[in-house]
Write an enzyme that holds these catalytic residues in place. Structure first.
Site: not given
Ligand code: GRF
Length: 215
Positions: A12, A14, A109
């Protein structure tokens, strides 16, 4: 103020970048809830520690994709969000789910789409020898990793890179562009024209990334 629901499956980071942006005032939304499809998604604890509502819709408890997606959709609707934000949500969503939230469902992505759709994007970028890699925020459509692109960030690929160093460089940009894209969306600054997303402000043609950049 518009509200969002964030869907995660793992650490998590992001999601955390979005919560940081909300807390700092640079992202004017209310985070109604963070939902996960796994009880052990580490990001749930991060959200709870910040007093954000969390819910788990455990995909393991459902017989098939359709019943899971229906339960997930019902949970989302309970929060009546303006936007559904996929942030490392590792389940493929059914066409019915995607259509139900069309125009309100976005994803990040870790590649410059349409290159490297699917998994292991950094490993594959290194294997192909590309000199520029990056990340993409896009609307979700039934075709996996293929919806209209809102914003992309590009980073150089360096000779010494391995999967981890490249992933970290891309991730830093993910954390920068996701809040930006959501702000533009909730401010109504984007217009979807066919498969293209148009922006309401003049754009700078000068931004160029040459890679490798060396003397
Ligand atoms: C990120 O690289 C996102 O682009 C991809 O999965 C990863 C998730 O990372 N869809 P986080 O859980 O947000 O750290």
């Amino acid at each position: 103020m518009k509200s969002i629901v964030i869907l995660i499956s793992g650490r998590g980071s992001n999601m955390e970048a979005l919560l940081d942006a909300v807390a700092s005032g640079s992202l004017p939304v209310r985070v109604a809830a963070v939902l996960a499809n796994r009880l052990d998604a580490a990001g749930l604890k991060v959200a709870a520690a910040r007093s954000v509502a969390t819910r788990v819709v455990d995909h393991g408890q459902y017989a098939d994709r359709e019943t899971f997606d229906a339960a997930l959709a019902e949970t989302i609707d309970g929060y009546a969000p303006d936007l559904i934000v996929l942030a490392g949500f590792m389940r493929v969503l059914s066409d019915g789910f995607v259509r139900r939230f069309a125009g309100r469902l976005i994803n990040i992505h870790p590649s410059l789409l349409p290159s490297f759709q699917g998994l292991h994007t950094h490993r594959r970028a290194l294997a192909e020898g590309v000199r520029v890699h990056g990340c993409t925020v896009h609307f979700v459509t039934p075709a996996l990793d293929h919806g209209p692109i809102i914003v992309q960030a590009a980073v150089p690929v360096l000779d010494g890179d391995d999967e981890d160093s490249l992933a970290a460089r891309v991730l830093a940009q993910e954390h920068a562009i996701y809040p930006l894209a959501i702000r533009w969306l909730v401010e109504g600054r984007l217009r979807l024209t066919g498969n293209r997303v148009e922006f309401d402000a003049a754009q700078d043609a000068a931004g160029v990334l040459v890679s490798p950049l060396a003397q």
